[in-house]
Motif scaffolding. Structure first.
Motif, PDB file in Angstrom:
ATOM      1  N   ALA A 123       0.539  -1.033  -0.158  1.00 44.76           N
ATOM      2  CA  ALA A 123       0.142   0.222  -0.600  1.00 44.76           C
ATOM      3  C   ALA A 123       0.832   0.723  -0.300  1.00 44.76           C
ATOM      4  CB  ALA A 123      -1.026  -0.184   1.391  1.00 44.76           C
ATOM      5  N   ASP A 124       1.922   1.040   0.644  1.00 39.94           N
ATOM      6  CA  ASP A 124       2.782   2.332   0.772  1.00 39.94           C
ATOM      7  C   ASP A 124       3.546   2.900  -0.871  1.00 39.94           C
ATOM      8  OD1 ASP A 124       2.959   2.942   3.226  1.00 39.94           O
ATOM      9  OD2 ASP A 124       3.915   0.995   3.751  1.00 39.94           O
ATOM     10  N   LEU A 125       3.302   1.788  -1.702  1.00 38.14           N
ATOM     11  CA  LEU A 125       4.248   2.317  -2.897  1.00 38.14           C
ATOM     12  C   LEU A 125       3.371   3.501  -4.001  1.00 38.14           C
ATOM     13  CD1 LEU A 125       4.482  -1.965  -3.918  1.00 38.14           C
ATOM     14  CD2 LEU A 125       5.829   0.064  -4.164  1.00 38.14           C
ATOM     15  N   TYR A 126       1.509   3.159  -3.343  1.00 42.52           N
ATOM     16  CA  TYR A 126       1.219   4.256  -3.338  1.00 42.52           C
ATOM     17  C   TYR A 126       0.391   5.662  -2.786  1.00 42.52           C
ATOM     18  CZ  TYR A 126       0.487  -0.158  -5.625  1.00 42.52           C
ATOM     19  OH  TYR A 126       0.834  -1.630  -6.095  1.00 42.52           O
ATOM     20  N   GLU A 127       0.124   5.148  -1.415  1.00 44.34           N
ATOM     21  CA  GLU A 127       0.067   5.837  -0.071  1.00 44.34           C
ATOM     22  C   GLU A 127       1.278   6.810   0.171  1.00 44.34           C
ATOM     23  OE1 GLU A 127      -2.778   3.564   1.986  1.00 44.34           O
ATOM     24  OE2 GLU A 127      -3.745   3.197   0.257  1.00 44.34           O
ATOM     25  N   ARG A 128       0.751   8.086   0.693  1.00 41.84           N
ATOM     26  CA  ARG A 128       2.217   8.524   2.124  1.00 41.84           C
ATOM     27  C   ARG A 128       2.019   7.722   3.219  1.00 41.84           C
ATOM     28  NH1 ARG A 128       3.935  13.733   0.680  1.00 41.84           N
ATOM     29  NH2 ARG A 128       5.024  13.528   2.949  1.00 41.84           N
ATOM     30  N   MET A 129       3.371   7.362   3.415  1.00 43.91           N
ATOM     31  CA  MET A 129       3.496   6.390   4.359  1.00 43.91           C
ATOM     32  C   MET A 129       4.229   7.051   5.675  1.00 43.91           C
ATOM     33  SD  MET A 129       6.363   2.912   4.678  1.00 43.91           S
ATOM     34  CE  MET A 129       6.998   2.091   5.575  1.00 43.91           C
ATOM     35  N   ARG A 130       3.433   6.192   6.498  1.00 45.18           N
ATOM     36  CA  ARG A 130       3.994   6.981   8.291  1.00 45.18           C
ATOM     37  C   ARG A 130       4.899   6.195   8.567  1.00 45.18           C
ATOM     38  NH1 ARG A 130       2.270  10.260  11.926  1.00 45.18           N
ATOM     39  NH2 ARG A 130       0.126  11.142  10.299  1.00 45.18           N
ATOM     40  N   MET A 131       5.749   6.410   8.740  1.00 42.98           N
ATOM     41  CA  MET A 131       7.431   6.433   9.577  1.00 42.98           C
ATOM     42  C   MET A 131       7.436   5.859  11.392  1.00 42.98           C
ATOM     43  SD  MET A 131      10.497   9.126   6.659  1.00 42.98           S
ATOM     44  CE  MET A 131       9.565  10.166   6.713  1.00 42.98           C
ATOM     45  N   PHE A 132       8.459   5.169  10.978  1.00 37.52           N
ATOM     46  CA  PHE A 132       9.137   5.701  12.661  1.00 37.52           C
ATOM     47  C   PHE A 132       9.115   6.949  13.171  1.00 37.52           C
ATOM     48  CE2 PHE A 132      10.643   1.264  10.813  1.00 37.52           C
ATOM     49  CZ  PHE A 132      10.171   0.192  11.607  1.00 37.52           C
ATOM     50  N   ASP A 133       9.486   7.233  13.354  1.00 43.27           N
ATOM     51  CA  ASP A 133       9.029   8.725  13.848  1.00 43.27           C
ATOM     52  C   ASP A 133       8.037   9.574  13.426  1.00 43.27           C
ATOM     53  OD1 ASP A 133       9.668   9.900  11.324  1.00 43.27           O
ATOM     54  OD2 ASP A 133      11.487  10.422  10.618  1.00 43.27           O
ATOM     55  N   GLY A 134       7.037   8.960  13.030  1.00 37.22           N
ATOM     56  CA  GLY A 134       6.271   9.660  12.663  1.00 37.22           C
ATOM     57  C   GLY A 134       5.562  11.002  11.885  1.00 37.22           C
ATOM     58  N   LYS A 135       6.295  10.746  10.749  1.00 32.66           N
ATOM     59  CA  LYS A 135       6.522  11.242   9.339  1.00 32.66           C
ATOM     60  C   LYS A 135       5.938  10.819   8.474  1.00 32.66           C
ATOM     61  CE  LYS A 135      10.221  14.779  10.691  1.00 32.66           C
ATOM     62  NZ  LYS A 135      11.949  16.177  10.874  1.00 32.66           N
ATOM     63  N   THR A 136       5.339  11.719   8.008  1.00 41.64           N
ATOM     64  CA  THR A 136       5.668  10.780   6.546  1.00 41.64           C
ATOM     65  C   THR A 136       6.058  10.914   5.949  1.00 41.64           C
ATOM     66  OG1 THR A 136       3.656  12.251   5.875  1.00 41.64           O
ATOM     67  CG2 THR A 136       2.924  10.725   7.366  1.00 41.64           C
ATOM     68  N   THR A 137       6.036  10.228   4.108  1.00 45.05           N
ATOM     69  CA  THR A 137       7.258  10.009   3.243  1.00 45.05           C
ATOM     70  C   THR A 137       6.156  10.091   1.987  1.00 45.05           C
ATOM     71  OG1 THR A 137       9.128   9.360   2.060  1.00 45.05           O
ATOM     72  CG2 THR A 137       7.532   8.082   3.235  1.00 45.05           C
ATOM     73  N   ARG A 138       6.591  10.310   0.818  1.00 43.17           N
ATOM     74  CA  ARG A 138       5.726  10.120  -0.209  1.00 43.17           C
ATOM     75  C   ARG A 138       5.603   9.134  -0.800  1.00 43.17           C
ATOM     76  NH1 ARG A 138       9.013  13.669  -4.823  1.00 43.17           N
ATOM     77  NH2 ARG A 138       6.971  13.302  -5.583  1.00 43.17           N
ATOM     78  N   PRO A 139       4.487   8.069  -2.049  1.00 41.51           N
ATOM     79  CA  PRO A 139       4.332   7.262  -2.378  1.00 41.51           C
ATOM     80  C   PRO A 139       5.632   6.954  -2.752  1.00 41.51           C
ATOM     81  CG  PRO A 139       2.428   8.335  -2.273  1.00 41.51           C
ATOM     82  CD  PRO A 139       3.676   9.429  -2.568  1.00 41.51           C
ATOM     83  N   GLN A 140       6.343   5.386  -2.583  1.00 44.77           N
ATOM     84  CA  GLN A 140       7.772   4.753  -3.333  1.00 44.77           C
ATOM     85  C   GLN A 140       7.440   4.996  -4.743  1.00 44.77           C
ATOM     86  OE1 GLN A 140       9.175   1.623  -1.709  1.00 44.77           O
ATOM     87  NE2 GLN A 140       8.172   1.975   0.316  1.00 44.77           N
ATOM     88  N   LEU A 141       6.111   5.137  -5.725  1.00 44.01           N
ATOM     89  CA  LEU A 141       6.281   5.042  -6.765  1.00 44.01           C
ATOM     90  C   LEU A 141       6.019   6.641  -7.598  1.00 44.01           C
ATOM     91  CD1 LEU A 141       2.893   2.484  -8.007  1.00 44.01           C
ATOM     92  CD2 LEU A 141       6.240   2.315  -8.350  1.00 44.01           C
ATOM     93  N   ASP A 142       5.895   7.161  -6.510  1.00 43.76           N
ATOM     94  CA  ASP A 142       6.401   9.023  -7.294  1.00 43.76           C
ATOM     95  C   ASP A 142       8.314   8.761  -7.686  1.00 43.76           C
ATOM     96  OD1 ASP A 142       4.521   9.666  -6.436  1.00 43.76           O
ATOM     97  OD2 ASP A 142       4.786  10.768  -4.940  1.00 43.76           O
ATOM     98  N   ALA A 143       8.532   8.350  -7.437  1.00 39.35           N
ATOM     99  CA  ALA A 143      10.564   7.968  -7.846  1.00 39.35           C
ATOM    100  C   ALA A 143      10.317   7.098  -9.212  1.00 39.35           C
ATOM    101  CB  ALA A 143      11.233   7.150  -6.677  1.00 39.35           C
TER     102      ALA A 143
END
Length: 308
Positions: A98-118
């Protein structure tokens, strides 16, 4: 994988824990090595979970910190050995499909962009190693090896492992839709636990480990099925990692149950395991063995820093 110890140790990631790395930096690979020089114009994108990211192997990348992504994971070795034109690594510990397509919440509480954006139309090469976090499969397997068959939902885990095939197939199809000219390699998981016997590092009986390793094998079967159905190449790490599980002592490619800063997260590949994965992917791509290096050193001008 989604283990609490990663969250507890996340503060170490940005500081670059290099102590002890050399102790597990052996060049133990099963096949003879030949010297190969490869110069390419490849635009390479790496996607995946912690088995691609390499949490706590040596120095962590900070783009972003919350992914616990090592500078010496297998994508970094591969980018180095292929001498790629551009190298974008968005693998992230704890990622699911799912994190390929959606923003992912990381261990530090912040979010990162969907992986497929790369991935873009300019992308030539994609590696993807993902699926073990879907349905909590790997977390459940680790809990199973600490318990008994009575507390391990083997039938449910087997059913969940089979479901991953469709998710991987859809992931590859979406990658190829964004990058029609790209070649995609789906990278399987290495053996973590022994297929026969047991040891103190595992703590479970062979009777428990048998069903657990069967589920792990079904997960890799699903990755291969999904890859093949979508037109990707599957890289079988289960086969080449036999005899390099946590019970293999000096030949182990994966860490045991203890968190070891600079070495690896529990039950995750060490630097020699990452080097072995990169070597196997390199062989799939080029048909030859790479000229091994102790650490990964992709061209700094080729490394694309990721926006969170």
């Amino acid at each position: 994988m989604r283990w609490g110890v990663l969250l507890a140790a996340l503060a170490l990631a940005a500081t670059g824990c290099e102590g002890g790395q050399a102790a597990d930096g052996d060049l133990d690979l099963p096949d003879p090595v030949v010297e190969t020089e490869v110069t390419t114009d490849i635009d390479y994108v790496a996607l995946g979970d912690s088995f691609s990211a390499g949490p706590f192997i040596g120095t962590m990348r900070t783009d972003p910190t919350g992914c616990a992504r090592s500078r010496d994971n297998y994508p970094a070795f591969l980018a180095d050995w292929l001498d790629v034109a551009t190298y974008t690594d968005v693998s992230c510990s704890a990622a699911t499909t799912a994190d390929l397509y959606e923003r992912m919440r990381m261990f530090d509480g912040k979010t990162t962009r969907p992986q497929l954006d790369a991935v873009s139309a300019d992308t030539d090469l994609v590696t993807i190693g993902i699926g073990g976090n879907d349905f909590g499969i790997y977390d459940s397997l680790i809990r199973c090896q600490d318990g008994t068959l009575a507390t391990c939902p083997v039938a449910d885990l087997e059913a969940d492992a089979r479901k991953v095939a469709d998710r991987v197939e859809q992931a590859v199809r979406r990658i190829l839709k964004r990058a029609p000219e790209a070649t995609v390699y789906v990278v399987g998981y290495p053996d973590i636990l022994p297929t026969e016997g047991t040891c103190a590092a595992v703590g479970a009986s062979p009777a428990v480990l048998g069903p657990v390793t069967r589920v792990a094998g079904l997960l890799n079967d699903s990755l291969q099925e999904g890859a093949t159905a979508a037109g990707a190449t599957y890289v079988d790490m289960e086969a080449v990692s036999e005899g390099h599980d946590v019970c293999a002592k000096g030949r182990a490619w994966v860490n045991g149950p203890r968190f070891r800063a600079g070495i690896a997260a529990p039950f995750h590949p060490k630097i020699n395991g990452m080097r072995a994965v990169a070597a196997e992917v390199f062989r799939e791509i080029t048909g030859e063995a790479p000229e091994l290096s102790e650490y990964a050193e992709p061209d700094p001008d080729a490394v694309v820093l990721n926006r969170p």
